[in-house]
Scaffold this active site. Structure first.
Site: not given
Ligand code: C5P
Length: 274
Positions: A133, A9
């Site tokens: 995501d 993406k």
């Molecule tokens: O949800 P995911 O594991 O993909 O997110 C990875 C990291 O990216 C989170 O631990 C956070 O540090 C950051 N993140 C964030 N805000 C979001 C998505 C991700 O701060 N909306």
């Protein structure tokens, strides 16, 4: 046996509104799938097996493919063993959502192989437990995502634009980039107006994570400036980096350390996968 594309993406715009109390950031972003894809082969079997073509990727419980498999089993109670093979083409630490896409593809495939006990909406809701995501990848490929990224508004397809993905020789860590961000200092753009700009054919491309990424990696800023100087009208970092997407008709410059991928927007119908 099912063989499915697992697409990357890009974020056509990415607005970071604020840091939340749970540590995540409140986002508003227009996501688009592109035809730079991993391939997943999956079949029901007598014992679980997982092979990945990239030996640098762990194949244990930390891999989002395995997390998705366990999530599906936990939610449906269906425990059928399966054989999964993942051909990696999407670069990692690139901001292209490769791991999240793999997880969504596994959920969709397991549901299909199990006689569709869940709706795409349920798969999407469940998937947010293992990554912000992933729900996007259960959309039809163009979606406006808010909250952590897990609230997905499916949109009609945009004109199928061709683009280049430019991959530098280094990656960027998503949490690291977010930690360097000061949301209060960002331009206060109104996300719904930006969203409209893409459907009025006057798109406003921007990514609020660029400044933080450029502070961490001055090479990234230099690359963006170089691509703009080459005459590409739109050059934007993908997600939290380190890739850029370049929109424009020309070929990219020859740069020995940068890998370029020619790609384009893709979408799926609600009845089939990508
Ligand atoms: O949800 P995911 O594991 O993909 O997110 C990875 C990291 O990216 C989170 O631990 C956070 O540090 C950051 N993140 C964030 N805000 C979001 C998505 C991700 O701060 N909306």
């Amino acid at each position: 046996m099912l063989t499915l594309n697992s697409p990357a993406k890009i974020n056509l715009f990415l607005r970071v509104l604020r840091k939340r109390e749970d540590g995540y950031h409140e986002l508003a972003s227009l996501f688009q799938t592109i035809d730079l894809c991993d391939k997943i082969h999956i079949e029901l079997s007598t014992k679980d097996q997982f092979f990945c073509s990239d030996p640098s990727l762990p194949t244990d419980q930390t891999n989002l493919v395995i997390k998705a498999l366990h999530l599906f089993r936990r939610k449906t109670g269906i425990e059928q063993p399966c054989n999964i093979s993942l051909e990696k083409n999407i670069p990692q630490q690139a901001g292209l959502g490769g791991g999240s896409s793999n997880a969504a593809t596994i959920l969709w495939a397991l549901n299909k192989l199990s006689g569709q006990p869940a709706t795409d909406q349920q798969l999407s809701e469940w998937s947010s437990e293992i990554g912000s995501d992933i729900p996007f990848f259960l959309s039809t490929g163009t979606a406006y995502c808010t909250g952590r990224g897990e609230n997905v508004r499916n949109l009609e397809s945009l004109p199928h634009t061709e683009l280049w993905i430019a991959k530098p020789p280094f990656g960027l860590s998503t949490p690291h980039v977010y930690r360097h961000l000061n949301p209060a200092a960002l331009p206060q753009r109104h996300p719904e107006q930006i969203l409209d700009s893409f459907f009025n054919l006057s798109p406003i491309y921007f990514n609020d994570l660029e400044e933080a990424a450029f502070a961490l990696s001055p090479e990234m800023l230099a690359l963006k400036q170089l691509f703009l100087a080459e005459g590409f009208p739109h050059v934007l970092m993908c997600g939290s980096g380190s890739c850029f997407f370049l929109i424009g008709n020309q070929n990219p410059p020859r740069l020995p350390k940068i890998t370029f991928y020619r790609t384009r927007f893709i979408n799926r119908s609600v009845f089939s996968w990508f």
